[in-house]
Design a protein around this motif. Structure first.
Motif, PDB file in Angstrom:
ATOM      1  N   PRO A  39       0.840  -1.198   0.000  1.00 45.84           N
ATOM      2  CA  PRO A  39       0.000   0.000   0.000  1.00 45.84           C
ATOM      3  C   PRO A  39       0.871   1.242   0.000  1.00 45.84           C
ATOM      4  O   PRO A  39       1.952   1.257   0.562  1.00 45.84           O
ATOM      5  N   GLY A  40       0.401   2.274  -0.657  1.00 44.29           N
ATOM      6  CA  GLY A  40       1.157   3.509  -0.715  1.00 44.29           C
ATOM      7  C   GLY A  40       2.027   3.604  -1.950  1.00 44.29           C
ATOM      8  O   GLY A  40       2.387   4.684  -2.378  1.00 44.29           O
ATOM      9  N   GLU A  41       2.385   2.448  -2.532  1.00 42.43           N
ATOM     10  CA  GLU A  41       3.159   2.478  -3.763  1.00 42.43           C
ATOM     11  C   GLU A  41       2.282   2.994  -4.900  1.00 42.43           C
ATOM     12  O   GLU A  41       2.742   3.664  -5.797  1.00 42.43           O
ATOM     13  N   PHE A  42       0.991   2.682  -4.843  1.00 39.01           N
ATOM     14  CA  PHE A  42       0.000   3.172  -5.794  1.00 39.01           C
ATOM     15  C   PHE A  42      -1.227   3.558  -4.999  1.00 39.01           C
ATOM     16  O   PHE A  42      -1.531   2.955  -3.982  1.00 39.01           O
ATOM     17  N   LYS A  43      -1.956   4.559  -5.450  1.00 43.40           N
ATOM     18  CA  LYS A  43      -3.195   4.943  -4.782  1.00 43.40           C
ATOM     19  C   LYS A  43      -4.342   4.239  -5.485  1.00 43.40           C
ATOM     20  O   LYS A  43      -4.891   4.728  -6.454  1.00 43.40           O
ATOM     21  N   ARG A  44      -4.661   3.073  -5.016  1.00 36.75           N
ATOM     22  CA  ARG A  44      -5.704   2.241  -5.602  1.00 36.75           C
ATOM     23  C   ARG A  44      -6.595   1.711  -4.488  1.00 36.75           C
ATOM     24  O   ARG A  44      -6.170   1.589  -3.346  1.00 36.75           O
ATOM     25  N   ASN A  45      -7.811   1.347  -4.860  1.00 38.22           N
ATOM     26  CA  ASN A  45      -8.739   0.779  -3.890  1.00 38.22           C
ATOM     27  C   ASN A  45      -8.523  -0.715  -3.699  1.00 38.22           C
ATOM     28  O   ASN A  45      -8.788  -1.254  -2.639  1.00 38.22           O
ATOM     29  N   ASP A  46      -8.076  -1.396  -4.747  1.00 31.55           N
ATOM     30  CA  ASP A  46      -7.892  -2.843  -4.686  1.00 31.55           C
ATOM     31  C   ASP A  46      -6.413  -3.186  -4.561  1.00 31.55           C
ATOM     32  O   ASP A  46      -5.557  -2.456  -5.041  1.00 31.55           O
ATOM     33  N   ASP A  47      -6.135  -4.334  -3.928  1.00 29.61           N
ATOM     34  CA  ASP A  47      -4.753  -4.813  -3.889  1.00 29.61           C
ATOM     35  C   ASP A  47      -4.281  -5.073  -5.304  1.00 29.61           C
ATOM     36  O   ASP A  47      -5.025  -5.561  -6.145  1.00 29.61           O
ATOM     37  N   ARG A  48      -3.016  -4.742  -5.572  1.00 27.94           N
ATOM     38  CA  ARG A  48      -2.430  -4.971  -6.891  1.00 27.94           C
ATOM     39  C   ARG A  48      -1.292  -5.967  -6.726  1.00 27.94           C
ATOM     40  O   ARG A  48      -0.591  -5.963  -5.713  1.00 27.94           O
ATOM     41  N   TYR A  49      -1.101  -6.781  -7.757  1.00 29.36           N
ATOM     42  CA  TYR A  49      -0.089  -7.819  -7.725  1.00 29.36           C
ATOM     43  C   TYR A  49       0.802  -7.711  -8.956  1.00 29.36           C
ATOM     44  O   TYR A  49       0.299  -7.671 -10.077  1.00 29.36           O
ATOM     45  N   ALA A  50       2.100  -7.650  -8.729  1.00 34.99           N
ATOM     46  CA  ALA A  50       3.059  -7.606  -9.837  1.00 34.99           C
ATOM     47  C   ALA A  50       3.193  -9.003 -10.414  1.00 34.99           C
ATOM     48  O   ALA A  50       3.230  -9.990  -9.682  1.00 34.99           O
ATOM     49  N   LEU A  51       3.243  -9.091 -11.732  1.00 39.44           N
ATOM     50  CA  LEU A  51       3.417 -10.365 -12.405  1.00 39.44           C
ATOM     51  C   LEU A  51       3.886 -10.124 -13.824  1.00 39.44           C
ATOM     52  O   LEU A  51       4.053  -8.991 -14.242  1.00 39.44           O
ATOM     53  N   ALA A  52       4.111 -11.174 -14.567  1.00 38.19           N
ATOM     54  CA  ALA A  52       4.468 -11.078 -15.983  1.00 38.19           C
ATOM     55  C   ALA A  52       3.662 -12.141 -16.715  1.00 38.19           C
ATOM     56  O   ALA A  52       3.910 -13.325 -16.550  1.00 38.19           O
ATOM     57  N   LEU A  53       2.673 -11.710 -17.486  1.00 37.13           N
ATOM     58  CA  LEU A  53       1.787 -12.631 -18.184  1.00 37.13           C
ATOM     59  C   LEU A  53       1.554 -12.124 -19.596  1.00 37.13           C
ATOM     60  O   LEU A  53       1.051 -11.009 -19.786  1.00 37.13           O
ATOM     61  N   GLU A  54       1.928 -12.934 -20.591  1.00 37.35           N
ATOM     62  CA  GLU A  54       1.736 -12.542 -21.990  1.00 37.35           C
ATOM     63  C   GLU A  54       0.242 -12.504 -22.312  1.00 37.35           C
ATOM     64  O   GLU A  54      -0.518 -13.385 -21.915  1.00 37.35           O
TER      65      GLU A  54
END
Length: 128
Positions: free
Chosen positions: A14-29
């Protein structure tokens, strides 16, 4: 579309982005179809990589975007259809989203294509 590789998602603090939902870093084509109705009803097909994902959106990276396409994307709201191999079920999945923002990097001197990040809103009430 190539065979999916294992994904190691990490939660973005949290705080890295101002978003309402949790965000997850990934790599998906993903295959991205961008519809530009004033030109044709045949969407432009691009291959990209989803770099982060949440319940209501994602960030897609395209490495080969023309300045002309960038101008068309910022001219008016656009919709995008994404297809990908679900890494859990190994089945093709499709979602439609709305392009919310674009971070375009103009091509280097002598090159025709630039890199781009696209923020896409996914309505949680819709989907395949």
């Amino acid at each position: 579309m190539s065979e999916p590789t294992p994904i190691k998602a990490r939660r973005i603090p949290p705080g890295e982005f101002k978003r309402n939902d949790d965000r997850y870093a990934l790599a998906l084509e993903m295959n991205a179809q961008i519809l530009i109705p004033e030109e044709t009803f045949r969407p432009q097909l691009h291959v990209g990589c989803c770099e982060d994902l949440s319940r209501s959106g994602l960030k897609l990276r395209l490495d080969r975007m023309t300045p002309d396409l960038y101008q068309k994307l910022i001219a008016q709201p656009r919709f995008i259809r994404l297809s990908f191999i679900n890494p859990v079920t190994k089945v093709e999945s499709k979602v439609t989203g709305r392009i919310m923002w674009i971070d375009y990097h103009r091509p280097a001197a002598g090159e025709e294509l630039g890199k781009c990040h696209i923020g896409i809103y996914l309505d949680p009430r819709e989907g395949d």
